[in-house]
Design an enzyme around this catalytic site. Structure first.
Site, PDB file in Angstrom:
ATOM      1  N   ASP A 168      -7.335  -6.487  -3.733  1.00  0.00           N
ATOM      2  CA  ASP A 168      -7.106  -5.386  -4.666  1.00  0.00           C
ATOM      3  C   ASP A 168      -7.430  -5.816  -6.101  1.00  0.00           C
ATOM      4  O   ASP A 168      -7.875  -5.004  -6.908  1.00  0.00           O
ATOM      5  CB  ASP A 168      -5.637  -4.944  -4.623  1.00  0.00           C
ATOM      6  N   HIS A 225     -52.657  18.918   5.879  1.00  0.00           N
ATOM      7  CA  HIS A 225     -52.342  17.480   5.945  1.00  0.00           C
ATOM      8  C   HIS A 225     -53.539  16.712   6.507  1.00  0.00           C
ATOM      9  O   HIS A 225     -53.943  15.676   5.990  1.00  0.00           O
ATOM     10  CB  HIS A 225     -51.141  17.226   6.861  1.00  0.00           C
ATOM     11  N   GLU A 241      -8.905   1.773   5.820  1.00  0.00           N
ATOM     12  CA  GLU A 241      -9.508   1.325   4.561  1.00  0.00           C
ATOM     13  C   GLU A 241      -9.375  -0.204   4.467  1.00  0.00           C
ATOM     14  O   GLU A 241     -10.334  -0.909   4.214  1.00  0.00           O
ATOM     15  CB  GLU A 241      -8.768   1.995   3.398  1.00  0.00           C
ATOM     16  N   HIS A 242      -8.147  -0.694   4.684  1.00  0.00           N
ATOM     17  CA  HIS A 242      -7.906  -2.143   4.688  1.00  0.00           C
ATOM     18  C   HIS A 242      -7.394  -2.553   6.055  1.00  0.00           C
ATOM     19  O   HIS A 242      -6.538  -1.870   6.619  1.00  0.00           O
ATOM     20  CB  HIS A 242      -6.815  -2.530   3.677  1.00  0.00           C
ATOM     21  N   HIS A 286       1.513   2.879  -3.342  1.00  0.00           N
ATOM     22  CA  HIS A 286       0.464   3.558  -4.114  1.00  0.00           C
ATOM     23  C   HIS A 286       0.776   5.037  -4.312  1.00  0.00           C
ATOM     24  O   HIS A 286       0.576   5.580  -5.396  1.00  0.00           O
ATOM     25  CB  HIS A 286      -0.898   3.421  -3.431  1.00  0.00           C
ATOM     26  N   GLN A 334       0.829  -1.219   0.000  1.00  0.00           N
ATOM     27  CA  GLN A 334       0.000   0.000   0.000  1.00  0.00           C
ATOM     28  C   GLN A 334       0.854   1.254   0.000  1.00  0.00           C
ATOM     29  O   GLN A 334       0.478   2.274  -0.579  1.00  0.00           O
ATOM     30  CB  GLN A 334      -0.969   0.001   1.172  1.00  0.00           C
TER      31      GLN A 334
HETATM   32  N1  LIG Z   1      -9.552   4.293  -1.687  1.00  0.00           N
HETATM   33  C1  LIG Z   1      -9.626   3.488  -2.704  1.00  0.00           C
HETATM   34  O1  LIG Z   1     -10.559   2.711  -2.823  1.00  0.00           O
HETATM   35  C2  LIG Z   1      -8.538   3.513  -3.743  1.00  0.00           C
HETATM   36  C3  LIG Z   1      -8.505   2.550  -4.766  1.00  0.00           C
HETATM   37  C4  LIG Z   1      -7.512   2.649  -5.743  1.00  0.00           C
HETATM   38  C5  LIG Z   1      -6.585   3.704  -5.709  1.00  0.00           C
HETATM   39  N2  LIG Z   1      -6.651   4.600  -4.687  1.00  0.00           N
HETATM   40  C6  LIG Z   1      -5.753   5.768  -4.652  1.00  0.00           C
HETATM   41  O2  LIG Z   1      -5.923   6.491  -5.856  1.00  0.00           O
HETATM   42  C7  LIG Z   1      -4.810   7.346  -6.032  1.00  0.00           C
HETATM   43  C8  LIG Z   1      -4.417   7.411  -7.496  1.00  0.00           C
HETATM   44  O3  LIG Z   1      -3.624   8.559  -7.641  1.00  0.00           O
HETATM   45  P1  LIG Z   1      -2.808   8.929  -8.953  1.00  0.00           P
HETATM   46  O4  LIG Z   1      -2.181  10.258  -8.702  1.00  0.00           O
HETATM   47  O5  LIG Z   1      -1.956   7.805  -9.320  1.00  0.00           O
HETATM   48  O6  LIG Z   1      -3.888   9.021 -10.111  1.00  0.00           O
HETATM   49  P2  LIG Z   1      -5.196   9.930 -10.317  1.00  0.00           P
HETATM   50  O7  LIG Z   1      -5.745   9.513 -11.633  1.00  0.00           O
HETATM   51  O8  LIG Z   1      -6.088   9.883  -9.138  1.00  0.00           O
HETATM   52  O9  LIG Z   1      -4.660  11.432 -10.446  1.00  0.00           O
HETATM   53  C9  LIG Z   1      -3.926  11.867 -11.529  1.00  0.00           C
HETATM   54  C10 LIG Z   1      -4.397  13.233 -11.926  1.00  0.00           C
HETATM   55  O10 LIG Z   1      -4.165  14.163 -10.878  1.00  0.00           O
HETATM   56  C11 LIG Z   1      -4.098  15.454 -11.440  1.00  0.00           C
HETATM   57  N3  LIG Z   1      -3.029  16.234 -10.804  1.00  0.00           N
HETATM   58  C12 LIG Z   1      -1.750  15.840 -10.595  1.00  0.00           C
HETATM   59  N4  LIG Z   1      -1.043  16.851 -10.037  1.00  0.00           N
HETATM   60  C13 LIG Z   1      -1.899  17.902  -9.908  1.00  0.00           C
HETATM   61  C14 LIG Z   1      -1.772  19.233  -9.400  1.00  0.00           C
HETATM   62  N5  LIG Z   1      -0.623  19.677  -8.902  1.00  0.00           N
HETATM   63  N6  LIG Z   1      -2.864  20.032  -9.422  1.00  0.00           N
HETATM   64  C15 LIG Z   1      -4.041  19.587  -9.901  1.00  0.00           C
HETATM   65  N7  LIG Z   1      -4.202  18.336 -10.405  1.00  0.00           N
HETATM   66  C16 LIG Z   1      -3.157  17.513 -10.405  1.00  0.00           C
HETATM   67  C17 LIG Z   1      -3.805  15.289 -12.911  1.00  0.00           C
HETATM   68  O11 LIG Z   1      -4.874  15.790 -13.644  1.00  0.00           O
HETATM   69  C18 LIG Z   1      -3.710  13.784 -13.133  1.00  0.00           C
HETATM   70  O12 LIG Z   1      -4.378  13.382 -14.302  1.00  0.00           O
HETATM   71  C19 LIG Z   1      -3.709   6.834  -5.116  1.00  0.00           C
HETATM   72  O13 LIG Z   1      -3.581   7.728  -4.039  1.00  0.00           O
HETATM   73  C20 LIG Z   1      -4.273   5.493  -4.626  1.00  0.00           C
HETATM   74  O14 LIG Z   1      -3.828   5.194  -3.350  1.00  0.00           O
HETATM   75  C21 LIG Z   1      -7.615   4.537  -3.737  1.00  0.00           C
HETATM   76  N1  LIG Z   2      -5.208  -0.794  -2.883  1.00  0.00           N
HETATM   77  C1  LIG Z   2      -6.052  -0.001  -3.765  1.00  0.00           C
HETATM   78  C2  LIG Z   2      -7.241   0.474  -2.955  1.00  0.00           C
HETATM   79  O1  LIG Z   2      -6.865   1.307  -1.946  1.00  0.00           O
HETATM   80  C3  LIG Z   2      -6.561  -0.750  -4.963  1.00  0.00           C
HETATM   81  C4  LIG Z   2      -5.529  -1.221  -5.917  1.00  0.00           C
HETATM   82  C5  LIG Z   2      -5.607  -1.262  -7.269  1.00  0.00           C
HETATM   83  N2  LIG Z   2      -4.485  -1.801  -7.731  1.00  0.00           N
HETATM   84  C6  LIG Z   2      -3.734  -2.105  -6.710  1.00  0.00           C
HETATM   85  N3  LIG Z   2      -4.352  -1.748  -5.615  1.00  0.00           N
HETATM   86 ZN   LIG Z   3      -3.413  -1.621  -3.693  1.00  0.00          ZN
END
Ligand SMILES: NC(=O)c1ccc[n+]([C@@H]2O[C@H](COP(=O)([O-])OP(=O)(O)OC[C@H]3O[C@@H](n4cnc5c(N)ncnc54)[C@H](O)[C@@H]3O)[C@@H](O)[C@H]2O)c1
Ligand SMILES: N[C@H](CO)Cc1c[nH]c[nH+]1
Ligand SMILES: [Zn+2]
Length: 438
Positions: free
Chosen positions: A366, A425, A332-333, A268, A265
């Site tokens: 996941d 009413h 979350e997990h 990520h 995690q």
């Molecule tokens: N809680 C859940 O269920 C779950 C599940 C899967 C993933 N996640 C989380 O999702 C997130 C994915 O994040 P990511 O960044 O890889 O992808 P993302 O697609 O969420 O974000 C990318 C986008 O962020 C924007 N961005 C980047 N920098 C910026 C700035 N300075 N100002 C404004 N916009 C900006 C851009 O438009 C870019 O396309 C991770 O934090 C991961 O832990 C959560």
């Molecule tokens: N751990 C993420 C949810 O918080 C989900 C994910 C997608 N791929 C790998 N992990």
């Molecule tokens: Zn994950």
């Protein structure tokens, strides 16, 4: 990771030990996301193309297949992307899809139809939400699995219009998985701008009734803002922000397994958080050693190392105290690697998804066990559920009272209406009761 002893901490220190990095209520974040949302609301596609260049433009250099001027992927682009996906990955997607399909199909709503008193019938029914928008993160990792977690339940629930958005350059396997899950409308746009497009609609992207999907702090903040914006009527699934995991372990647990789970995690994002809660100091030390050696071999070690800096180990006196700490954090997990994990589970009150025993790494949930990986973060697991089939439909009630039913219920309704000082009413009942006497 720092090792803290729970009992030795003051109340304020305990609170600080369970603190996440700021996300909600960060006024700088709110201001910059609001500016993006407003620009999309007023300038539509033109703003989307500018933000694509500004935030994701660097990744587009030398990628000839990424034509971000046309936001929607054409049928031929979808087929070409799908053809580039390996047979091995397609087989893994098929296995994951089958399990997710089985688990979510089993969640079908069962209608309720009941007579509450003679002649008064009440029903609970469900209808699919018509238009749904699915956000697939793609900033730092192409989350192919998130496509299945959103698109399959949307299809099983019967949502008619299913629109998918993901940052450019959209990953081939995301496109393939979307297509395999029955999605035909795919747009290359990410971040807060994609959420605003789904909320307000643009010349190219349709507005939807509900937005689903996880994302980084910009995405999560944009979902919060549009769900409260008077200019549109859009719902959101939940605050599903930066990933987090809490591991409860006793002295029986395998330190290498735990370190691997924590790193899974931490990789990520730099704002991910991982917490180990254990009653064994030797295990805590062994996990720290395992973390150091496994981290060194990871391609995303920089991201994971930053996340580990904001993470910690908490020493507790026993498993009951471990459950108490976990419930206060509301992870979350939650992974439980103890001699008797189901005994610990009995004390768990708040967690998005729970993983029991040494052979259930979080990775299985996941990707492919069948459960949904879209889960509430930031402590919202205390009140918000993990994503399920029910989120893709709306429940509504129906009631029907016969004349006999109204005769039996009318007086109580009129008395309540009088006491609320709402005569109209009362009259709506009285006029009917009078007609029944004629
Ligand atoms: N809680 C859940 O269920 C779950 C599940 C899967 C993933 N996640 C989380 O999702 C997130 C994915 O994040 P990511 O960044 O890889 O992808 P993302 O697609 O969420 O974000 C990318 C986008 O962020 C924007 N961005 C980047 N920098 C910026 C700035 N300075 N100002 C404004 N916009 C900006 C851009 O438009 C870019 O396309 C991770 O934090 C991961 O832990 C959560
Ligand atoms: N751990 C993420 C949810 O918080 C989900 C994910 C997608 N791929 C790998 N992990
Ligand atoms: Zn994950």
């Amino acid at each position: 990771m720092d090792i803290l002893t729970w009992a030795a901490l003051s109340a304020d220190e305990q609170k600080a030990a369970l603190q996440r990095s700021p996300l909600i209520g960060d006024s700088g974040l709110e201001q910059s996301v609001r500016a993006i949302v407003d620009a999309v609301a007023s300038r539509g596609d033109a703003a989307l193309k500018e933000f694509n260049q500004k935030f994701d433009g660097a990744k587009l250099v030398n990628i000839s297949s990424a034509n971000i001027d046309s936001l929607r992927l054409s049928e031929s682009e979808i087929s070409a992307a799908s053809a580039r996906v390996s047979a091995e990955l397609k087989a893994a997607i098929a296995q994951a899809m089958a399990n997710i399909d089985v688990f979510h199909s089993a969640q079908q709503f069962r209608p309720i139809e009941i007579e509450t008193q003679a002649g008064v019938r009440c029903e609970l029914r469900s209808e699919p939400i018509e238009k749904v928008g699915l956000y697939i993160p793609g900033g730092s990792a192409p989350l192919i699995s998130t496509v299945m977690m959103l698109a399959l339940p949307a299809k099983i629930a019967g949502c008619e219009k299913r629109v998918l958005v993901s940052p450019p350059p959209i990953n081939d396997a995301i496109v393939y998985a979307a297509s395999a899950c029955g999605i035909t409308e795919i747009y290359q746009v990410g971040g807060a701008q994609a959420i605003a497009a789904l909320a307000f609609g643009t010349e190219t992207i349709p507005s939807v009734d509900k937005i689903f999907g996880p994302g980084n702090r910009y995405v999560t903040e944009a979902k919060r803002l549009v769900s409260q914006d008077g200019r549109c009527t859009v719902s959101i699934d939940m605050p599903a922000g930066p990933s987090e995991v809490l591991v409860i372990a006793d002295s029986d647990a395998n330190a290498q397994f735990i370190a691997a789970d924590l790193l899974s995690q931490a990789e990520h994002g730099p704002d991910s958080q991982v917490i180990l809660v254990t009653d064994s100091e030797p295990l805590a030390q062994a996990v720290n050693q395992a973390l150091a050696s496994q981290l060194a071999a990871l391609p995303r070690q920089e991201i994971a190392a930053t996340a580990l800096k904001g993470s910690r180990t908490i020493l507790v006196k026993d498993m009951q105290e471990a459950a108490l700490v976990s419930n206060r954090y509301g992870p979350e997990h939650l992974i439980i690697q103890t001699r008797f994990p189901r005994d610990v589970l009995k004390h768990i009150r708040a967690a998005g998804s729970v993983f029991l025993g040494a052979y259930t790494p979080e990775s299985v949930g996941d990707y492919a066990s069948g459960t949904n990986h879209v889960l509430p973060t930031y402590g919202y697991s205390r009140a918000v559920s993990s994503l399920s089939l029910a989120d893709f439909s709306r429940r509504f009630t129906v009631q029907e009272s016969s004349a006999k039913g109204l005769l039996g219920l009318g007086q109580a309704v009129m008395t309540l209406a009088s006491n609320e000082l709402l005569d109209a009413h009362k009259n709506a009942v009285a006029i009917r009761l009078a007609s029944l006497k004629d």
